[in-house]
Design a protein around this motif. Structure first.
Motif, mmCIF file in Angstrom:
data_model
loop_
_atom_site.group_PDB
_atom_site.id
_atom_site.type_symbol
_atom_site.label_atom_id
_atom_site.label_comp_id
_atom_site.label_asym_id
_atom_site.label_seq_id
_atom_site.Cartn_x
_atom_site.Cartn_y
_atom_site.Cartn_z
ATOM 1 N N ARG A 55 -19.028 -50.226 -3.473
ATOM 2 C CA ARG A 55 -18.094 -51.348 -3.167
ATOM 3 C C ARG A 55 -17.450 -51.957 -4.293
ATOM 4 O O ARG A 55 -16.323 -52.556 -4.367
ATOM 5 N N GLN A 56 -17.941 -51.925 -5.524
ATOM 6 C CA GLN A 56 -17.408 -52.237 -6.717
ATOM 7 C C GLN A 56 -16.238 -51.473 -7.062
ATOM 8 O O GLN A 56 -14.938 -51.780 -7.296
ATOM 9 N N HIS A 57 -16.333 -50.080 -6.633
ATOM 10 C CA HIS A 57 -15.055 -49.381 -6.896
ATOM 11 C C HIS A 57 -14.029 -49.246 -5.787
ATOM 12 O O HIS A 57 -12.835 -49.143 -5.886
ATOM 13 N N PHE B 15 -26.330 -57.561 -8.833
ATOM 14 C CA PHE B 15 -25.140 -57.910 -8.063
ATOM 15 C C PHE B 15 -25.281 -59.485 -7.382
ATOM 16 O O PHE B 15 -24.480 -59.857 -6.449
ATOM 17 N N ASP C 214 -22.244 -61.018 -6.756
ATOM 18 C CA ASP C 214 -21.440 -60.926 -5.230
ATOM 19 C C ASP C 214 -21.509 -61.876 -4.339
ATOM 20 O O ASP C 214 -20.784 -61.776 -3.337
#
Length: 213
Positions: A13-15, A108, A111
């Motif tokens: 998700r971060q990428h 996380f 987020d």
């Protein structure tokens, strides 16, 4: 609850989109191979399984001009995002977890919106206090562990562990409420992943067949 699903979904998700070796590299950069079961085989297996489950979308990328097999890039789906957030919320509120799950949740927590993170941490406090109260129905800390023979040391450990975690969470909540860190919706997030091609100083260097997939 297994930390590997939360870690892998969060890394992808971060990428936005990432191939398996990037995910492995990120998790080693975070030291997850030291404090969790995020080993290469587990990471690549989790990617393939979650793609089959519809949590990730697998894009097959053509091989480079230099040759070699095609690689697969993974992108989180809407269902994957929902699962990631569900796992994250569960990990932040549940007290009876191994250290890897708690560590992944901390990694996380930004987020989520700040207010929600604080609310979840306060729920964690409520659950720990409830569990501590159930222990003290049978064990009086002020009378010391000897009251139950050496078995009392087990309850003594439980109480000390609960008290230490409560103190830690209260400190964390205080820092978050005072404005520490950048949470969802507050601006540019902290960059916790390696740029493409950047050297990872914490990489294990261990080769795995999945590195090329």
């Amino acid at each position: 609850m297994s930390a590997i699903r939360l870690l892998v979904l969060g890394a992808v998700r971060q990428h936005g989109r990432a191939h398996g070796y990037q995910v492995r590299n990120d998790l080693e950069y975070w030291g997850a191979h030291e404090w969790s079961h995020a080993k290469p085989g587990s990471i690549y297996h989790a990617l393939k399984q979650m793609a089959k489950q519809g949590l990730l979308h697998a894009h097959e990328i053509a091989p480079s001009t230099a040759g070699g097999p095609p690689r697969t890039e993974y992108e989180i789906t809407q269902a994957g995002t929902e699962e990631f957030l569900r796992l994250l919320r569960e990990a932040l509120t549940s007290y009876d977890q191994k250290m890897d799950v708690k560590s992944a949740a901390l990694g996380f927590m930004v987020d989520l919106p700040r207010a929600e993170a604080v609310s979840l941490l306060k729920e964690r406090i409520r659950r720990i206090e409830q569990w501590r109260a159930s222990v003290t129905e049978h064990y009086v800390p002020e009378e010391g562990p000897e009251q139950l023979g050496h078995i009392g040391e087990i309850m003594n450990l439980w109480i000390h562990t609960a008290d230490a975690e409560l103190a830690w969470i209260q400190g964390l909540i205080g820092r978050v409420e005072e404005g520490a860190y950048t949470f969802a919706g507050e601006g540019e997030p902290f960059v916790g992943v390696l740029a493409e091609g950047a050297e990872n100083p914490y990489a294990t260097g261990e080769r795995h067949p999945g590195d090329a997939s």
